[in-house]
Design a protein around this motif. Sequence first.
Motif, PDB file in Angstrom:
ATOM      1  N   UNK A   1      -5.766  -4.091  -4.519  1.00 53.73           N
ATOM      2  CA  UNK A   1      -5.956  -3.933  -5.959  1.00 53.73           C
ATOM      3  C   UNK A   1      -4.985  -2.878  -6.485  1.00 53.73           C
ATOM      4  N   UNK A   2      -4.241  -3.214  -7.547  1.00 57.38           N
ATOM      5  CA  UNK A   2      -3.378  -2.218  -8.164  1.00 57.38           C
ATOM      6  C   UNK A   2      -4.218  -1.072  -8.748  1.00 57.38           C
TER       7      UNK A   2
ATOM      8  N   UNK B   1       9.771   5.590  -4.358  1.00 58.83           N
ATOM      9  CA  UNK B   1       9.152   5.155  -3.100  1.00 58.83           C
ATOM     10  C   UNK B   1       9.953   4.046  -2.417  1.00 58.83           C
ATOM     11  N   UNK B   2      11.140   3.767  -2.924  1.00 55.03           N
ATOM     12  CA  UNK B   2      12.012   2.783  -2.289  1.00 55.03           C
ATOM     13  C   UNK B   2      11.792   1.349  -2.725  1.00 55.03           C
TER      14      UNK B   2
ATOM     15  N   UNK C   1       0.823  -1.214   0.000  1.00 62.34           N
ATOM     16  CA  UNK C   1       0.000   0.000   0.000  1.00 62.34           C
ATOM     17  C   UNK C   1       0.856   1.263   0.000  1.00 62.34           C
ATOM     18  N   UNK C   2       1.851   1.330   0.870  1.00 61.21           N
ATOM     19  CA  UNK C   2       2.631   2.554   1.024  1.00 61.21           C
ATOM     20  C   UNK C   2       3.703   2.724  -0.053  1.00 61.21           C
ATOM     21  N   UNK C   3       4.303   1.629  -0.497  1.00 61.68           N
ATOM     22  CA  UNK C   3       5.387   1.749  -1.466  1.00 61.68           C
ATOM     23  C   UNK C   3       4.940   1.460  -2.896  1.00 61.68           C
ATOM     24  N   UNK C   4       4.212   0.372  -3.089  1.00 57.77           N
ATOM     25  CA  UNK C   4       3.811   0.011  -4.444  1.00 57.77           C
ATOM     26  C   UNK C   4       2.580   0.794  -4.883  1.00 57.77           C
ATOM     27  N   UNK C   5       1.724   1.182  -3.937  1.00 57.09           N
ATOM     28  CA  UNK C   5       0.574   2.017  -4.272  1.00 57.09           C
ATOM     29  C   UNK C   5      -0.720   1.276  -4.520  1.00 57.09           C
ATOM     30  N   UNK C   6      -0.808   0.009  -4.091  1.00 54.30           N
ATOM     31  CA  UNK C   6      -2.055  -0.734  -4.227  1.00 54.30           C
ATOM     32  C   UNK C   6      -3.091  -0.172  -3.257  1.00 54.30           C
TER      33      UNK C   6
END
Length: 136
Positions: free
Chosen positions: A37-38, A79-80, A14-19
């Motif tokens: 969910x992406x 986002x690392x 959620x925080x890094x990949x953005x799902x």
Amino acid sequence: MPVRDVDRALAFYTEQVGFTLDVDYHPVDNFRVVQLTPPGSACSVQFGVGLTEAGPGTAHGLYLVVRDLQRARHELTARGVPVSEIRHKSPKQTWQGDFRPGIDPEHGDYASSAELTDPDGNTWTLQERNYAAGRS
């Protein structure tokens, strides 16, 4: 998707990949389901406790299809998230398993890709599709 630490995986995705977090259901100690969910996708992924007997890090061959691979890679690395360098199929029309560094010069659908690995070792391929549609 098998993970060791559900909270760590939840934070990563959620925080890094953005799902987007759809569900985090934990009615008893030995069961928890997290569904994510992406962005822009109609497909989701689940992980948790009591969902699979597969070992953490054994999910491979997962794909995230994006419109602009260079932008997606830039956003993720900012986002690392460790993402491999981009590569493209060559020759594209008669592809026989060879790759060249960088994005496909024509931005052909499914021609360019990069890989990322989550903290548990599950692997994803980022793949570019519909680049031209995003430019019109």
